[in-house]
Design a protein around this motif. Structure first.
Motif, PDB file in Angstrom:
ATOM      1  N   ILE A  34       0.835  -1.203   0.000  1.00 32.61           N
ATOM      2  CA  ILE A  34       0.000   0.000   0.000  1.00 32.61           C
ATOM      3  C   ILE A  34       0.871   1.254   0.000  1.00 32.61           C
ATOM      4  O   ILE A  34       0.622   2.198  -0.755  1.00 32.61           O
ATOM      5  CB  ILE A  34      -0.969  -0.006   1.198  1.00 32.61           C
ATOM      6  N   ILE A  35       1.911   1.264   0.818  1.00 37.38           N
ATOM      7  CA  ILE A  35       2.815   2.416   0.863  1.00 37.38           C
ATOM      8  C   ILE A  35       3.479   2.627  -0.487  1.00 37.38           C
ATOM      9  O   ILE A  35       3.603   3.753  -0.968  1.00 37.38           O
ATOM     10  CB  ILE A  35       3.849   2.261   1.997  1.00 37.38           C
ATOM     11  N   ALA A  36       3.893   1.550  -1.141  1.00 35.52           N
ATOM     12  CA  ALA A  36       4.500   1.657  -2.470  1.00 35.52           C
ATOM     13  C   ALA A  36       3.512   2.253  -3.473  1.00 35.52           C
ATOM     14  O   ALA A  36       3.881   3.099  -4.304  1.00 35.52           O
ATOM     15  CB  ALA A  36       4.992   0.298  -2.947  1.00 35.52           C
ATOM     16  N   LEU A  37       2.259   1.834  -3.403  1.00 32.07           N
ATOM     17  CA  LEU A  37       1.223   2.385  -4.280  1.00 32.07           C
ATOM     18  C   LEU A  37       1.049   3.875  -4.027  1.00 32.07           C
ATOM     19  O   LEU A  37       0.991   4.677  -4.962  1.00 32.07           O
ATOM     20  CB  LEU A  37      -0.097   1.641  -4.055  1.00 32.07           C
ATOM     21  N   TRP A  38       0.959   4.259  -2.755  1.00 33.06           N
ATOM     22  CA  TRP A  38       0.821   5.677  -2.418  1.00 33.06           C
ATOM     23  C   TRP A  38       2.035   6.484  -2.866  1.00 33.06           C
ATOM     24  O   TRP A  38       1.894   7.589  -3.355  1.00 33.06           O
ATOM     25  CB  TRP A  38       0.608   5.845  -0.927  1.00 33.06           C
ATOM     26  N   ASP A  39       3.229   5.917  -2.695  1.00 32.33           N
ATOM     27  CA  ASP A  39       4.442   6.631  -3.106  1.00 32.33           C
ATOM     28  C   ASP A  39       4.459   6.868  -4.614  1.00 32.33           C
ATOM     29  O   ASP A  39       4.991   7.868  -5.087  1.00 32.33           O
ATOM     30  CB  ASP A  39       5.691   5.851  -2.677  1.00 32.33           C
ATOM     31  N   ALA A  40       3.860   5.950  -5.367  1.00 29.37           N
ATOM     32  CA  ALA A  40       3.792   6.103  -6.824  1.00 29.37           C
ATOM     33  C   ALA A  40       2.761   7.141  -7.248  1.00 29.37           C
ATOM     34  O   ALA A  40       2.790   7.624  -8.382  1.00 29.37           O
ATOM     35  CB  ALA A  40       3.467   4.758  -7.472  1.00 29.37           C
ATOM     36  N   ALA A  62       1.555  13.922   1.633  1.00 29.32           N
ATOM     37  CA  ALA A  62       2.215  13.707   2.922  1.00 29.32           C
ATOM     38  C   ALA A  62       2.681  12.254   2.979  1.00 29.32           C
ATOM     39  O   ALA A  62       2.137  11.395   2.291  1.00 29.32           O
ATOM     40  CB  ALA A  62       1.251  14.000   4.071  1.00 29.32           C
ATOM     41  N   PRO A  63       3.667  11.977   3.805  1.00 29.08           N
ATOM     42  CA  PRO A  63       4.114  10.583   3.908  1.00 29.08           C
ATOM     43  C   PRO A  63       3.097   9.725   4.671  1.00 29.08           C
ATOM     44  O   PRO A  63       2.289  10.237   5.445  1.00 29.08           O
ATOM     45  CB  PRO A  63       5.422  10.689   4.693  1.00 29.08           C
ATOM     46  N   ALA A  64       3.164   8.444   4.443  1.00 26.01           N
ATOM     47  CA  ALA A  64       2.326   7.502   5.190  1.00 26.01           C
ATOM     48  C   ALA A  64       2.764   7.483   6.644  1.00 26.01           C
ATOM     49  O   ALA A  64       3.939   7.688   6.954  1.00 26.01           O
ATOM     50  CB  ALA A  64       2.456   6.108   4.590  1.00 26.01           C
ATOM     51  N   VAL A  65       1.810   7.241   7.542  1.00 24.39           N
ATOM     52  CA  VAL A  65       2.110   7.099   8.969  1.00 24.39           C
ATOM     53  C   VAL A  65       1.446   5.831   9.489  1.00 24.39           C
ATOM     54  O   VAL A  65       0.387   5.432   9.025  1.00 24.39           O
ATOM     55  CB  VAL A  65       1.645   8.318   9.806  1.00 24.39           C
ATOM     56  N   LEU A  66       2.111   5.193  10.436  1.00 26.58           N
ATOM     57  CA  LEU A  66       1.588   4.005  11.106  1.00 26.58           C
ATOM     58  C   LEU A  66       1.041   4.403  12.461  1.00 26.58           C
ATOM     59  O   LEU A  66       1.597   5.281  13.124  1.00 26.58           O
ATOM     60  CB  LEU A  66       2.701   2.986  11.340  1.00 26.58           C
ATOM     61  N   PHE A  84       6.757  -6.179  11.999  1.00 25.81           N
ATOM     62  CA  PHE A  84       6.706  -4.804  11.501  1.00 25.81           C
ATOM     63  C   PHE A  84       8.003  -4.030  11.708  1.00 25.81           C
ATOM     64  O   PHE A  84       8.072  -2.840  11.431  1.00 25.81           O
ATOM     65  CB  PHE A  84       5.549  -4.051  12.172  1.00 25.81           C
ATOM     66  N   ASP A  85       9.040  -4.687  12.199  1.00 27.35           N
ATOM     67  CA  ASP A  85      10.280  -3.985  12.523  1.00 27.35           C
ATOM     68  C   ASP A  85      10.849  -3.207  11.331  1.00 27.35           C
ATOM     69  O   ASP A  85      11.285  -2.071  11.483  1.00 27.35           O
ATOM     70  CB  ASP A  85      11.323  -4.945  13.077  1.00 27.35           C
ATOM     71  N   ALA A  86      10.849  -3.813  10.148  1.00 29.88           N
ATOM     72  CA  ALA A  86      11.391  -3.127   8.968  1.00 29.88           C
ATOM     73  C   ALA A  86      10.568  -1.884   8.629  1.00 29.88           C
ATOM     74  O   ALA A  86      11.128  -0.844   8.284  1.00 29.88           O
ATOM     75  CB  ALA A  86      11.439  -4.075   7.772  1.00 29.88           C
ATOM     76  N   LEU A  87       9.247  -1.987   8.728  1.00 32.86           N
ATOM     77  CA  LEU A  87       8.389  -0.827   8.474  1.00 32.86           C
ATOM     78  C   LEU A  87       8.645   0.285   9.487  1.00 32.86           C
ATOM     79  O   LEU A  87       8.657   1.463   9.146  1.00 32.86           O
ATOM     80  CB  LEU A  87       6.913  -1.217   8.549  1.00 32.86           C
ATOM     81  N   LEU A  88       8.856  -0.107  10.732  1.00 34.45           N
ATOM     82  CA  LEU A  88       9.056   0.881  11.789  1.00 34.45           C
ATOM     83  C   LEU A  88      10.339   1.692  11.591  1.00 34.45           C
ATOM     84  O   LEU A  88      10.465   2.792  12.104  1.00 34.45           O
ATOM     85  CB  LEU A  88       9.071   0.197  13.161  1.00 34.45           C
ATOM     86  N   GLU A  89      11.282   1.147  10.824  1.00 34.66           N
ATOM     87  CA  GLU A  89      12.516   1.865  10.536  1.00 34.66           C
ATOM     88  C   GLU A  89      12.315   2.953   9.484  1.00 34.66           C
ATOM     89  O   GLU A  89      13.106   3.878   9.401  1.00 34.66           O
ATOM     90  CB  GLU A  89      13.591   0.892  10.066  1.00 34.66           C
ATOM     91  N   THR A  90      11.245   2.842   8.678  1.00 36.42           N
ATOM     92  CA  THR A  90      11.078   3.766   7.551  1.00 36.42           C
ATOM     93  C   THR A  90       9.806   4.603   7.587  1.00 36.42           C
ATOM     94  O   THR A  90       9.695   5.566   6.841  1.00 36.42           O
ATOM     95  CB  THR A  90      11.103   2.991   6.219  1.00 36.42           C
ATOM     96  N   VAL A  91       8.847   4.228   8.421  1.00 35.91           N
ATOM     97  CA  VAL A  91       7.557   4.922   8.442  1.00 35.91           C
ATOM     98  C   VAL A  91       7.340   5.540   9.821  1.00 35.91           C
ATOM     99  O   VAL A  91       7.549   4.886  10.842  1.00 35.91           O
ATOM    100  CB  VAL A  91       6.387   3.957   8.099  1.00 35.91           C
ATOM    101  N   GLU A  92       6.910   6.788   9.837  1.00 36.93           N
ATOM    102  CA  GLU A  92       6.678   7.510  11.090  1.00 36.93           C
ATOM    103  C   GLU A  92       5.493   6.935  11.857  1.00 36.93           C
ATOM    104  O   GLU A  92       4.504   6.516  11.276  1.00 36.93           O
ATOM    105  CB  GLU A  92       6.396   8.981  10.766  1.00 36.93           C
TER     106      GLU A  92
END
Length: 100
Positions: A34-40, A62-66, A84-92
């Motif tokens: 979903i984040i990749a789709l939004w970024d596109a 705006a960027p995606a937020v968790l 979700f550790d990898a997501l937590l490194e890149t998403v606020e």
């Protein structure tokens, strides 16, 4: 009132046959897609609901937020198996209004 040219709403309802580790792994993959789709499509606005709780949100330009609950590693938390550790490194993280 929210106005948007492009709005997406996804609800994740896992199969009862999935174990908790499988469910959270699949959910993290869905969130990344979903984040990749939004970024596109930067003009996109959307949200992902899991068990009637908003977990991922994106406002236009705006960027995606968790939601903060995604980082919870306690016994009742979403991240008990660290899916979700990898997501937590890149998403606020933010406290997203979670009542649908």
């Amino acid at each position: 009132m929210l106005g948007a040219d492009h709005l997406s709403m996804v609800t994740f309802v896992p199969s009862k046959s999935l174990s908790w580790p499988e469910e959270t792994r699949v959910l993290s993959e869905v969130m990344r897609a979903i984040i990749a789709l939004w970024d596109a499509h930067p003009e996109s606005t959307g949200a992902l609901a899991v068990y009637e709780q908003l977990m991922l949100q994106r406002l236009a330009d705006a960027p995606a937020v968790l939601d903060e609950s995604v980082a919870d590693t306690s016994g009742e938390g979403f991240n008990t198996v660290h899916a979700f550790d990898a997501l937590l490194e890149t998403v606020e993280l933010q406290n997203i209004k979670t009542d649908l």
